[in-house]
Design a protein around this motif. Structure first.
Motif, PDB file in Angstrom:
ATOM      1  N   ILE A 143       0.828  -1.200   0.000  1.00 44.55           N
ATOM      2  CA  ILE A 143       0.000   0.000   0.000  1.00 44.55           C
ATOM      3  C   ILE A 143       0.868   1.258   0.000  1.00 44.55           C
ATOM      4  O   ILE A 143       1.879   1.330   0.704  1.00 44.55           O
ATOM      5  CB  ILE A 143      -0.949  -0.013   1.223  1.00 44.55           C
ATOM      6  N   SER A 144       0.463   2.221  -0.804  1.00 41.95           N
ATOM      7  CA  SER A 144       1.205   3.473  -0.916  1.00 41.95           C
ATOM      8  C   SER A 144       0.237   4.561  -1.351  1.00 41.95           C
ATOM      9  O   SER A 144      -0.800   4.280  -1.949  1.00 41.95           O
ATOM     10  CB  SER A 144       2.330   3.310  -1.950  1.00 41.95           C
ATOM     11  N   THR A 145       0.585   5.802  -1.060  1.00 42.96           N
ATOM     12  CA  THR A 145      -0.213   6.890  -1.621  1.00 42.96           C
ATOM     13  C   THR A 145       0.337   7.335  -2.968  1.00 42.96           C
ATOM     14  O   THR A 145      -0.225   8.192  -3.630  1.00 42.96           O
ATOM     15  CB  THR A 145      -0.254   8.107  -0.671  1.00 42.96           C
ATOM     16  N   GLY A 146       1.461   6.751  -3.367  1.00 40.64           N
ATOM     17  CA  GLY A 146       1.974   7.012  -4.710  1.00 40.64           C
ATOM     18  C   GLY A 146       2.957   8.156  -4.811  1.00 40.64           C
ATOM     19  O   GLY A 146       3.380   8.526  -5.900  1.00 40.64           O
ATOM     20  N   GLN A 147       3.351   8.725  -3.670  1.00 36.88           N
ATOM     21  CA  GLN A 147       4.228   9.902  -3.710  1.00 36.88           C
ATOM     22  C   GLN A 147       5.704   9.519  -3.875  1.00 36.88           C
ATOM     23  O   GLN A 147       6.537  10.374  -4.171  1.00 36.88           O
ATOM     24  CB  GLN A 147       4.091  10.741  -2.425  1.00 36.88           C
ATOM     25  N   ASP A 148       6.003   8.238  -3.657  1.00 40.93           N
ATOM     26  CA  ASP A 148       7.388   7.830  -3.450  1.00 40.93           C
ATOM     27  C   ASP A 148       7.901   6.900  -4.550  1.00 40.93           C
ATOM     28  O   ASP A 148       8.785   6.089  -4.325  1.00 40.93           O
ATOM     29  CB  ASP A 148       7.493   7.114  -2.097  1.00 40.93           C
ATOM     30  N   LYS A 149       7.355   7.016  -5.732  1.00 42.72           N
ATOM     31  CA  LYS A 149       7.654   5.994  -6.748  1.00 42.72           C
ATOM     32  C   LYS A 149       8.814   6.331  -7.673  1.00 42.72           C
ATOM     33  O   LYS A 149       9.476   5.442  -8.192  1.00 42.72           O
ATOM     34  CB  LYS A 149       6.410   5.734  -7.597  1.00 42.72           C
ATOM     35  N   CYS A 163       3.231   8.640 -10.803  1.00 47.75           N
ATOM     36  CA  CYS A 163       2.548   7.574 -10.059  1.00 47.75           C
ATOM     37  C   CYS A 163       2.487   6.262 -10.823  1.00 47.75           C
ATOM     38  O   CYS A 163       2.038   5.252 -10.287  1.00 47.75           O
ATOM     39  CB  CYS A 163       1.131   8.010  -9.700  1.00 47.75           C
ATOM     40  N   GLN A 188      -1.732   3.612 -12.133  1.00 47.73           N
ATOM     41  CA  GLN A 188      -0.957   3.883 -10.928  1.00 47.73           C
ATOM     42  C   GLN A 188      -1.272   2.900  -9.806  1.00 47.73           C
ATOM     43  O   GLN A 188      -0.422   2.656  -8.942  1.00 47.73           O
ATOM     44  CB  GLN A 188      -1.232   5.306 -10.449  1.00 47.73           C
ATOM     45  N   THR A 189      -2.468   2.354  -9.826  1.00 48.89           N
ATOM     46  CA  THR A 189      -2.862   1.385  -8.802  1.00 48.89           C
ATOM     47  C   THR A 189      -2.052   0.097  -8.904  1.00 48.89           C
ATOM     48  O   THR A 189      -2.068  -0.715  -7.990  1.00 48.89           O
ATOM     49  CB  THR A 189      -4.345   1.017  -8.963  1.00 48.89           C
ATOM     50  N   VAL A 225       1.389   0.059  -9.958  1.00 49.63           N
ATOM     51  CA  VAL A 225       2.824   0.321 -10.119  1.00 49.63           C
ATOM     52  C   VAL A 225       3.489   0.695  -8.791  1.00 49.63           C
ATOM     53  O   VAL A 225       2.983   1.529  -8.043  1.00 49.63           O
ATOM     54  CB  VAL A 225       3.040   1.458 -11.149  1.00 49.63           C
ATOM     55  N   ASP A 226       4.643   0.079  -8.529  1.00 50.73           N
ATOM     56  CA  ASP A 226       5.406   0.386  -7.312  1.00 50.73           C
ATOM     57  C   ASP A 226       6.519   1.400  -7.539  1.00 50.73           C
ATOM     58  O   ASP A 226       6.812   2.207  -6.666  1.00 50.73           O
ATOM     59  CB  ASP A 226       6.015  -0.900  -6.747  1.00 50.73           C
TER      60      ASP A 226
END
Lengths: 512, 512
Positions: free
Chosen positions: B41-47, B175, B222-223, B225-226
């Motif tokens: 789980i991530s908010t996507g800010q750190d990819k 993202c 984006q849902t 992708v890490d």
């Protein structure tokens, strides 16, 4: 048992369902496992039928979970059509898991509950007679209320396992390739329904428009669909833009919308490339119209608009003021019809929109979110589900989800008739106060004390009258007096999940 | 152990891997369970990162399964870039599960096998030095060859569990919203890679083109992708249209292509709304050009073209002769570049394209399929994987999958140099003979005896010279003599799955 917001949770119910109390809006980076589902292998030649009863008979059994979408809103025909067949067949003990329940479904839902056909419900919300019925203890088991993102998560992680999804679509080919944007009954984005199509064990499309193979764009794909059922009319798209999504002409709402626009344009988030979402509800939806002037005069363009998409948002896109509309649902027929013509009006599923348990949703990238409230308490906790009479008359919707925006603004009139919107303690907490940054009423604006940065930006702005939320609560009380305390029984009629699946609040049976 | 085609299967290998022998092309309607996968789980800010080594180090561990796509074909840079880092880090015992292996990957793959970095491979095919290396027993464990549809199935049902997918894309936002159709390195459809994006536990995008958020259309979302890793150049799209997908100018191939067109246009399937797929290989790809004339003169339009999409197919669509191109992969740069401009060039994933274990794939709806062969035996069984020397030099591709068409035509020269294409027994059977309807060579045409209807349609057509397949085999033998029997050891170097996952044949180590 109490959760971190101080809401009392019934220990027995929490234990029975294995729920955890709400703790925090910060969900961290745990690793979770997606659920799986069943697939009946087919070459796709055998899907088309006009015999909905046969499909129901062969696929719906006692105790199953079935689902529907609410993209037609008050123009929905699918729920009633399917549920009547189910009742006629004498099927019992179903869990219904629609993306939400609209007024069009109330009569049949109530009948089905009375017959024992429906014994469990999970939904985003309900209104009118059904809300009244449930609030008075009609069901033995509590209704589980989830946000749109929460429903996506629950489907993805298997908390909600859908046996059969019945999905009305304005077009489909013989194999089940379908979209929501083309046809007489077009409603635009299929965003919520895409979750059901992807995870239900059986997917039944209902359509009044069987088109040539292969049908594209295919929002729902043939690989997901078991049946394509031909019906006379699948829904009435003229009724999409009614209820909670109609445009306001109320002067108080317009005043609030104008003030919200002032808050946004005077905040640091109003800059080239900003993004925003407007929730349902008159004032929130009206903000777009006011925002436009500031965007034009300051030559500021939004990178994207999110959420339930409306005609004013489409107009802004067409005028070049919004780059992209990320569209999980259309709130009016004009927005629905524009999707097929605008490559920048991108359909997104509910997971991409708002799921808190994936790798990043659109809401996580939001700058500004404008949301409504039935009640907001002096800790900024928001209720959008139960009325001042304790009766369920709303929906969680995307409220908890979009409140993750960098600037979340609640717009609400100070009072509604003799009912204050700002209270000491909200009847039901849907969205935790630390998600909320600003409250805008027609009589003044309050900024959450944890957002000193925003407070500074709004100080000394002409027309923006700042108060503490306690001062606004007092103003409300001066106008309409103290609210009477509601009387409840011990019976839990509703469980409200936070977007991570923890319990943020419960709804008790109302004592008349 | 023998399967239904009489191919001998090694009992020990079959037992070790739990495989079933091939039985039938009719897969029926069983219900299967989809697999699940893990999500961090991530908010996507750190990819976003430029540090591919760090991503590899933190996510790839000994014994894992990693995957790649081959949409860049001979212009691929991703495989080598990632594998070199993995080798440098000393990671061992990996299974690689690319959608296929192209010549661009051979050197690094061989090195990685020698180092013990790669110990297991599943792929659609391989060519050149790698094929030679594997055919000579380089790996302890047999390579598992799967069709494109078979790979989709294996990923969906968990037979292939991908730990980390490394996917090169010509664009992505921060993202991970990405598509294959826009940018300097555009290759068009991401069809095969969409399976990895949807099912891998970790998804790493590599791109040379980081674009503004939100990037649409988002074929990969984006849902899913890490990481988004920035690289200098992600691939060379100029090299897509080389190798097995280049256009032929060989007169023999053109003669065959012309005859194939005659077979199609004189069959009952050539009518308004027909559909077709052309596989890779010179003659097959060239058929489109001949078909066009007949479509024009008889005013017949195709509803859809399927498969690896080529410029001639795009031209036909643009001229209104094909309604839609269902595009799982683009075989040349022109086809790749047209996708973004043609709403009717629809990207499809490998499951929608060809999976035998879903609710119906595109191939199940195909009228006409034109495929190549290295060998076809007198029972119409086709080999597209091993050469006459027993060396792996091809790919299963979509061969088994598209052979489900109502009319499947194999085009092959009667002989290639001193090598007959028609033989008593194919070295390796990839596609079972009962899927094949017609064989077209430059010296004559044979119709599968189980298709008397087609035989009748082609009798007495000027220019179509019909023979039995045994007669064509004799003709070939007259020209080049009897083929020498190949000498193999007992070691199994390859397992060939039929599209349902059963074993249709094995490949033995070649004895020089």
């Amino acid at each position: 048992m109490e959760n971190k917001l101080g809401r009392t949770l019934p220990e027995d119910v929490m234990t029975k369902y294995g729920y955890k109390p709400f703790e925090t809006t910060d969900l961290g980076n745990p690793t979770v496992e997606r659920t799986s589902h069943k697939v009946r292998i087919s070459t796709g030649q055998d899907k088309v039928t006009a015999d909905l009863e046969k499909v129901v008979k062969e696929n719906v059994k006692d105790g199953m979970t079935i689902s529907f979408h609410h993209h037609f809103r008050n123009g929905d025909f699918t729920f009633n059509k399917v549920m009547k067949i189910i009742m006629d067949l004498g099927i019992k003990d179903l869990t219904i898991a629609p993306s939400s329940l609209t007024g069009a479904m109330n009569d049949v839902a109530i009948e089905a509950i009375k017959m024992g056909t429906i014994t469990n419900i999970t939904t985003s919300g309900m209104r009118g007679e059904l809300g009244d019925f449930i609030s008075h203890g009609a069901l033995e088991n509590p209704v589980v209320f989830r946000s749109h993102g929460g429903r996506a998560r629950a489907i993805e992680d298997g908390e909600v396992k859908i046996d059969v999804a019945f999905l009305g679509v304005p077009n489909s080919d013989s194999c089940g390739n379908a979209n929501g944007m083309i046809g007489e009954s077009a409603f635009g984005s299929l965003g919520y329904a895409l979750m059901d199509a992807n995870y239900a064990n059986k997917v039944v499309l209902l359509t009044d428009n069987l088109v040539d193979y292969p049908n594209t764009p295919a929002s729902i794909k043939q690989t997901q669909v078991d049946y394509v059922v031909e019906v006379d009319q699948v829904g009435d798209p003229d009724k999409i833009g009614s209820g909670a999504t109609r445009f306001t002409t109320d002067p108080k709402n317009l005043k609030i919308a104008s003030l919200v626009s002032d808050v946004i344009t005077n905040s640091s988030y109003f800059k080239e490339g900003f993004s925003f979402q407007t929730g349902s509800g008159g004032a929130a939806l009206a903000v777009t119209r006011y925002l436009k002037n500031a965007m034009l005069s300051q030559n500021i363009h939004a990178s994207f608009g999110l959420g339930g998409i409306t005609k004013p948002m489409v107009d802004l896109m067409n005028e070049g003021l919004i780059g992209k509309l990320m569209d999980v649902q259309d709130f009016d027929k004009a927005a629905a019809n524009s999707m097929k013509e605008n490559i920048n009006q991108q359909e997104i599923d509910a997971s991409w929109y708002a799921d808190a348990a994936n790798k990043g949703a659109m809401v996580d990238q939001l700058d500004v979110s404008i949301l409504s409230a039935l009640e907001i308490d002096t800790n900024y906790n928001v209720n959008v589900l139960t009325g001042s009479d304790g009766i369920i008359r709303g929906a969680v919707g995307g409220h908890q989800d979009a409140a993750t925006a960098k600037l979340t603004i609640i717009c609400a009139p100070l009072v509604r008739g003799r009912i204050p919107s700002i209270v000491k303690s909200a009847d039901t907490v849907i969205t935790p106060g630390n998600s909320i940054d600003v409250l805008v009423t027609e009589r003044g604006i309050a900024v959450n004390p944890n957002r000193k940065d925003i407070l500074e930006q709004l100080e000394n702005v002409p027309g923006i009258n700042l108060y503490t939320i306690d001062e606004l609560a007092e103003k409300a009380e001066q106008l309409v007096g103290k609210e009477e305390e509601l009387q409840h029984t011990d019976k839990t009629v509703g469980l409200v999940e936070y977007r991570d699946g923890s319990i943020i609040d419960t709804i008790k049976e109302i004592k008349d």
